[in-house]
Enzyme design. Structure first.
Site, PDB file in Angstrom:
ATOM      1  N   THR A  12       0.811  -1.219   0.000  1.00 10.14           N
ATOM      2  CA  THR A  12       0.000   0.000   0.000  1.00 10.14           C
ATOM      3  C   THR A  12       0.842   1.265   0.000  1.00 10.14           C
ATOM      4  O   THR A  12       0.497   2.245  -0.654  1.00 10.14           O
ATOM      5  CB  THR A  12      -0.938   0.004   1.229  1.00 10.14           C
ATOM      6  N   SER A  54       1.058  -7.270  -1.107  1.00 12.05           N
ATOM      7  CA  SER A  54       1.584  -8.266  -0.162  1.00 12.05           C
ATOM      8  C   SER A  54       0.681  -9.485  -0.027  1.00 12.05           C
ATOM      9  O   SER A  54       1.116 -10.522   0.487  1.00 12.05           O
ATOM     10  CB  SER A  54       1.834  -7.639   1.214  1.00 12.05           C
ATOM     11  N   THR A  85       1.026  -4.326   4.329  1.00 11.73           N
ATOM     12  CA  THR A  85       0.717  -4.671   5.730  1.00 11.73           C
ATOM     13  C   THR A  85       0.069  -6.041   5.904  1.00 11.73           C
ATOM     14  O   THR A  85       0.185  -6.647   6.965  1.00 11.73           O
ATOM     15  CB  THR A  85      -0.212  -3.613   6.349  1.00 11.73           C
ATOM     16  N   ASP A  86      -0.611  -6.545   4.867  1.00 10.04           N
ATOM     17  CA  ASP A  86      -1.425  -7.748   5.064  1.00 10.04           C
ATOM     18  C   ASP A  86      -0.603  -8.982   5.426  1.00 10.04           C
ATOM     19  O   ASP A  86      -1.058  -9.826   6.204  1.00 10.04           O
ATOM     20  CB  ASP A  86      -2.268  -8.028   3.820  1.00 10.04           C
TER      21      ASP A  86
END
Length: 334
Positions: A12, A54, A85-86
């Site tokens: 992101t 990700s 972030t995932d």
């Protein structure tokens, strides 16, 4: 002036909005341009090694990231990895096992909103990460996010949208970063004397089964044909259903007879497992000698197994390595 290498992998933080939603498009060099004040304390170079969401992160990508760090390790004082972030917690844990005893900091960061947006956490997270990676006290693999430094094996994404997306599970924060200052709670670099070791093999054939009420054990039978290890997320402190059919008992017996690895953990995020508490856990663990994750995060448990199985197939060695503490991943052992 510390020399820091920033590795871009997408996520992101590097996204731009398109017709079908956010997509990683910004390069690592473009990301650095958004934090010009970092030049006051470090000389940062950039290297683009991936540019993916990700969600698409896999063990083969962890090997690419680790190899890039190994290649440039002697040339820099620290490393910052920009990541989505995932799956960031999985990558941080995986790198903790693949790069052990690093006296140089390897920092992973990202953002909940793209860096080119007016209201975003990206610029702060990237600046804080460069600041932390430039600190003499920093070492090993660490997540830096929302002003907090988290051990690479202890991070977990706990919120999907908020800026305080990550928590440190069953372990205190390493440090906080406030107004450009790093405040350490665990300043232990001088106590680490191990030799730097890069590992180059992972076995991705690790499965996860999350128990729900009434689930049958046939799922485990299927997994036994396709995977080398299974992690069972049980209820509460841990146990397996003791149905009259004895299906789970028979399924576990099959796994063990095939020389494969079974690890028990809990679906509950905090405080860990303890299968000795209830009969449904105590009996089956004692009979089959199952491994137990205790206070480890799921992300650490998954990636640690992939790392271990990449090094050995010997069950005694697997057990020994699983309970060996790496980057603060497990404190409560059998």
């Amino acid at each position: 002036m510390k020399k820091i290498l920033m590795l871009g992998t997408g996520g992101t933080i590097a996204c731009k909005r398109g017709d079908s939603g956010l997509k990683p498009l910004l390069t690592s060099n473009e990301l650095l341009s958004y934090v010009p004040d970092a030049k006051e304390f470090c000389q940062a170079d950039s290297l683009q090694i991936l540019n993916i969401d990700s969600t698409n992160m896999q063990p083969k990508h962890w090997l690419i990231i680790s190899k890039a760090i190994e290649t440039h390790y002697e040339d820099y004082d620290g490393f910052v990895i920009c990541h989505g972030t995932d799956t960031m917690a999985y990558t941080a844990a995986a790198l903790s096992y693949m790069i052990q005893n690093s006296h140089k900091p390897i920092v992973i960061t990202g953002a909940q909103k793209p860096i080119d947006m007016e209201n975003t956490d990206a610029r702060t997270n990237l600046f804080d990460s460069l600041r932390f990676a430039s600190d003499d006290r920093a070492h090993g693999v660490t997540i830096v996010f929302d002003g907090k430094a988290i051990a690479g094996t202890r991070g977990k994404k706990v919120r999907t949208k908020s800026y305080n997306a990550f928590s440190s599970i069953n372990f205190p924060y390493i440090a906080t970063i406030q107004d450009g200052h790093v405040i350490f709670y665990l300043d232990d670099k001088k106590t680490y004397s191990g030799k730097l070791h890069f590992f180059h093999d992972l076995n991705p054939n690790v499965a996860l089964m999350k128990l729900i009420p009434s689930m049958g054990a046939h799922v485990l039978d299927y997994m036994a044909e396709h995977y080398d290890a299974v992690i069972i997320e049980s209820f509460g402190v841990g146990g397996l259903p003791s149905y009259d059919s004895g299906d789970f008992y028979n399924a576990i017996e099959k796994w063990i007879s095939l020389g494969k690895t079974v690890v028990m953990t809990t679906q509950v995020t905090n405080e860990g497992s303890n299968m000795s508490v209830y009969e449904v856990g105590h009996s089956i663990k004692k009979e089959f000698g199952l491994l137990e994750a205790y206070d480890m995060t799921l992300e650490a448990t998954v990636t640690k197994l992939m790392w271990i199985l990449g090094q050995t197939e010997d069950q005694k060695k697997i057990r020994e390595m699983f309970y060996q503490t790496v980057n603060r991943d497990i404190l409560w052992k059998s």
